[in-house]
Design a protein around this motif. Sequence first.
Motif, PDB file in Angstrom:
ATOM      1  N   ASN A 204       0.814  -1.215   0.000  1.00  0.00           N
ATOM      2  CA  ASN A 204       0.000   0.000   0.000  1.00  0.00           C
ATOM      3  C   ASN A 204       0.849   1.267   0.000  1.00  0.00           C
ATOM      4  O   ASN A 204       0.465   2.281  -0.577  1.00  0.00           O
ATOM      5  N   MET A 205       2.026   1.223   0.599  1.00  0.00           N
ATOM      6  CA  MET A 205       2.899   2.397   0.614  1.00  0.00           C
ATOM      7  C   MET A 205       3.533   2.628  -0.755  1.00  0.00           C
ATOM      8  O   MET A 205       3.764   3.768  -1.157  1.00  0.00           O
ATOM      9  N   ILE A 206       3.787   1.537  -1.489  1.00  0.00           N
ATOM     10  CA  ILE A 206       4.274   1.665  -2.863  1.00  0.00           C
ATOM     11  C   ILE A 206       3.202   2.348  -3.713  1.00  0.00           C
ATOM     12  O   ILE A 206       3.493   3.264  -4.490  1.00  0.00           O
ATOM     13  N   VAL A 207       1.964   1.923  -3.547  1.00  0.00           N
ATOM     14  CA  VAL A 207       0.850   2.535  -4.276  1.00  0.00           C
ATOM     15  C   VAL A 207       0.722   4.015  -3.900  1.00  0.00           C
ATOM     16  O   VAL A 207       0.549   4.874  -4.775  1.00  0.00           O
ATOM     17  N   LEU A 208       0.840   4.322  -2.618  1.00  0.00           N
ATOM     18  CA  LEU A 208       0.770   5.716  -2.170  1.00  0.00           C
ATOM     19  C   LEU A 208       1.864   6.542  -2.844  1.00  0.00           C
ATOM     20  O   LEU A 208       1.621   7.669  -3.290  1.00  0.00           O
ATOM     21  N   GLY A 209       3.057   5.986  -2.948  1.00  0.00           N
ATOM     22  CA  GLY A 209       4.142   6.688  -3.633  1.00  0.00           C
ATOM     23  C   GLY A 209       3.806   6.974  -5.083  1.00  0.00           C
ATOM     24  O   GLY A 209       4.085   8.068  -5.597  1.00  0.00           O
ATOM     25  N   GLY A 210       3.200   5.990  -5.749  1.00  0.00           N
ATOM     26  CA  GLY A 210       2.776   6.207  -7.135  1.00  0.00           C
ATOM     27  C   GLY A 210       1.781   7.348  -7.240  1.00  0.00           C
ATOM     28  O   GLY A 210       1.882   8.203  -8.132  1.00  0.00           O
ATOM     29  N   LEU A 211       0.816   7.375  -6.326  1.00  0.00           N
ATOM     30  CA  LEU A 211      -0.166   8.460  -6.308  1.00  0.00           C
ATOM     31  C   LEU A 211       0.523   9.807  -6.137  1.00  0.00           C
ATOM     32  O   LEU A 211       0.239  10.757  -6.863  1.00  0.00           O
ATOM     33  N   LEU A 212       1.461   9.878  -5.196  1.00  0.00           N
ATOM     34  CA  LEU A 212       2.095  11.162  -4.895  1.00  0.00           C
ATOM     35  C   LEU A 212       3.030  11.629  -6.008  1.00  0.00           C
ATOM     36  O   LEU A 212       3.281  12.827  -6.136  1.00  0.00           O
ATOM     37  N   LYS A 213       3.540  10.715  -6.801  1.00  0.00           N
ATOM     38  CA  LYS A 213       4.325  11.108  -7.972  1.00  0.00           C
ATOM     39  C   LYS A 213       3.402  11.733  -9.028  1.00  0.00           C
ATOM     40  O   LYS A 213       3.718  12.773  -9.601  1.00  0.00           O
ATOM     41  N   VAL A 214       2.265  11.085  -9.252  1.00  0.00           N
ATOM     42  CA  VAL A 214       1.311  11.543 -10.260  1.00  0.00           C
ATOM     43  C   VAL A 214       0.599  12.814  -9.796  1.00  0.00           C
ATOM     44  O   VAL A 214       0.371  13.734 -10.575  1.00  0.00           O
ATOM     45  N   LYS A 215       0.235  12.837  -8.521  1.00  0.00           N
ATOM     46  CA  LYS A 215      -0.489  13.972  -7.938  1.00  0.00           C
ATOM     47  C   LYS A 215       0.168  14.328  -6.600  1.00  0.00           C
ATOM     48  O   LYS A 215      -0.178  13.751  -5.568  1.00  0.00           O
ATOM     49  N   PRO A 216       1.097  15.256  -6.598  1.00  0.00           N
ATOM     50  CA  PRO A 216       1.794  15.605  -5.348  1.00  0.00           C
ATOM     51  C   PRO A 216       0.912  16.438  -4.407  1.00  0.00           C
ATOM     52  O   PRO A 216       1.151  17.613  -4.174  1.00  0.00           O
ATOM     53  N   ILE A 217      -0.096  15.797  -3.863  1.00  0.00           N
ATOM     54  CA  ILE A 217      -1.099  16.495  -3.049  1.00  0.00           C
ATOM     55  C   ILE A 217      -0.668  16.677  -1.598  1.00  0.00           C
ATOM     56  O   ILE A 217      -1.223  17.515  -0.898  1.00  0.00           O
ATOM     57  N   VAL A 218       0.289  15.870  -1.148  1.00  0.00           N
ATOM     58  CA  VAL A 218       0.883  16.063   0.176  1.00  0.00           C
ATOM     59  C   VAL A 218       2.397  15.878   0.041  1.00  0.00           C
ATOM     60  O   VAL A 218       2.874  15.116  -0.797  1.00  0.00           O
ATOM     61  N   GLU A 219       3.139  16.576   0.878  1.00  0.00           N
ATOM     62  CA  GLU A 219       4.593  16.506   0.857  1.00  0.00           C
ATOM     63  C   GLU A 219       5.073  15.261   1.585  1.00  0.00           C
ATOM     64  O   GLU A 219       4.428  14.795   2.536  1.00  0.00           O
ATOM     65  N   LEU A 220       6.239  14.740   1.158  1.00  0.00           N
ATOM     66  CA  LEU A 220       6.785  13.525   1.782  1.00  0.00           C
ATOM     67  C   LEU A 220       7.005  13.683   3.281  1.00  0.00           C
ATOM     68  O   LEU A 220       6.768  12.747   4.041  1.00  0.00           O
ATOM     69  N   GLY A 221       7.440  14.845   3.709  1.00  0.00           N
ATOM     70  CA  GLY A 221       7.635  15.073   5.143  1.00  0.00           C
ATOM     71  C   GLY A 221       6.338  14.905   5.914  1.00  0.00           C
ATOM     72  O   GLY A 221       6.339  14.385   7.041  1.00  0.00           O
ATOM     73  N   ASN A 222       5.233  15.300   5.309  1.00  0.00           N
ATOM     74  CA  ASN A 222       3.939  15.146   5.960  1.00  0.00           C
ATOM     75  C   ASN A 222       3.445  13.705   5.916  1.00  0.00           C
ATOM     76  O   ASN A 222       2.693  13.278   6.788  1.00  0.00           O
ATOM     77  N   VAL A 223       3.875  12.943   4.903  1.00  0.00           N
ATOM     78  CA  VAL A 223       3.547  11.504   4.874  1.00  0.00           C
ATOM     79  C   VAL A 223       4.238  10.815   6.059  1.00  0.00           C
ATOM     80  O   VAL A 223       3.627  10.007   6.755  1.00  0.00           O
ATOM     81  N   GLU A 224       5.487  11.180   6.298  1.00  0.00           N
ATOM     82  CA  GLU A 224       6.207  10.597   7.443  1.00  0.00           C
ATOM     83  C   GLU A 224       5.514  10.965   8.756  1.00  0.00           C
ATOM     84  O   GLU A 224       5.332  10.117   9.628  1.00  0.00           O
ATOM     85  N   LYS A 225       5.084  12.215   8.874  1.00  0.00           N
ATOM     86  CA  LYS A 225       4.340  12.633  10.071  1.00  0.00           C
ATOM     87  C   LYS A 225       3.008  11.888  10.164  1.00  0.00           C
ATOM     88  O   LYS A 225       2.574  11.499  11.250  1.00  0.00           O
ATOM     89  N   GLY A 226       2.355  11.686   9.004  1.00  0.00           N
ATOM     90  CA  GLY A 226       1.094  10.941   8.971  1.00  0.00           C
ATOM     91  C   GLY A 226       1.282   9.498   9.411  1.00  0.00           C
ATOM     92  O   GLY A 226       0.439   8.946  10.124  1.00  0.00           O
ATOM     93  N   LEU A 227       2.387   8.882   8.980  1.00  0.00           N
ATOM     94  CA  LEU A 227       2.700   7.516   9.428  1.00  0.00           C
ATOM     95  C   LEU A 227       2.896   7.487  10.939  1.00  0.00           C
ATOM     96  O   LEU A 227       2.408   6.577  11.616  1.00  0.00           O
ATOM     97  N   THR A 228       3.599   8.476  11.470  1.00  0.00           N
ATOM     98  CA  THR A 228       3.851   8.541  12.913  1.00  0.00           C
ATOM     99  C   THR A 228       2.538   8.635  13.680  1.00  0.00           C
ATOM    100  O   THR A 228       2.363   7.996  14.710  1.00  0.00           O
ATOM    101  N   LYS A 229       1.599   9.425  13.146  1.00  0.00           N
ATOM    102  CA  LYS A 229       0.303   9.581  13.816  1.00  0.00           C
ATOM    103  C   LYS A 229      -0.578   8.343  13.697  1.00  0.00           C
ATOM    104  O   LYS A 229      -1.322   8.004  14.611  1.00  0.00           O
ATOM    105  N   SER A 230      -0.525   7.667  12.548  1.00  0.00           N
ATOM    106  CA  SER A 230      -1.476   6.580  12.309  1.00  0.00           C
ATOM    107  C   SER A 230      -0.986   5.219  12.777  1.00  0.00           C
ATOM    108  O   SER A 230      -1.799   4.340  13.056  1.00  0.00           O
ATOM    109  N   LEU A 231       0.328   5.020  12.852  1.00  0.00           N
ATOM    110  CA  LEU A 231       0.847   3.727  13.299  1.00  0.00           C
ATOM    111  C   LEU A 231       0.995   3.705  14.814  1.00  0.00           C
ATOM    112  O   LEU A 231       1.427   4.702  15.410  1.00  0.00           O
ATOM    113  N   PRO A 232       0.675   2.569  15.445  1.00  0.00           N
ATOM    114  CA  PRO A 232       0.935   2.455  16.877  1.00  0.00           C
ATOM    115  C   PRO A 232       2.438   2.625  17.135  1.00  0.00           C
ATOM    116  O   PRO A 232       3.266   2.272  16.293  1.00  0.00           O
TER     117      PRO A 232
END
Length: 181
Positions: free
Chosen positions: A128-156
């Motif tokens: 799913n993270m590979i797919v997310l990367g594909g999405l963000l390449k095609v449509k850079p709707i969120v910055e990579l730094g915020n994806v890392e922050k999002g992972l920190t918030k969503s993962l236990p």
Amino acid sequence: MTEEIIVAGFGGQGVLSMGKILAYSGIMQGQEVSWMPSYGPEMRGGTANVTVILSDTRISSPIVQEYDTVIALNQQSLDKFEPRVKKGGTLIYDPNGISTPPSRTDISIYKIAAADEAAKMNNSKTFNMIVLGGLLKVKPIVELGNVEKGLTKSLPERHHKLIPLNMDAVKRGMEIVEKVR
């Protein structure tokens, strides 16, 4: 900017997690966010989808009939949601398990061999993270730094050691996504 996205596939592919991480990434970026999951009672192996809306302005409704972007991870999802991509919108699909590829000519179509790449990475959970990367390449709707922050918030917290692996998978997805039309 408002982006209405649906991610659809089988339960167990990380569809809902991907949507959750995308939603948290939007929150970290200061966007208005809607996250609406949908899955059958069978969970793993059944169908699952999640609608994510990211916007710079207030979101009036989480209910969407047509999407700016559809991500289809199995044939059933492709058949159901390809007609619901807005004209001029984007469709991203994993060709693994797709017997009839998308056929519309009024949308942009991309493929990402995420299942194969996750196998090469020896970790199917990165799919799913590979797919997310594909999405963000095609449509850079969120910055990579915020994806890392999002992972920190969503993962236990006990899974935070997996964040570097997940970020590597996002970056790999950005590298392997291919434009079909």
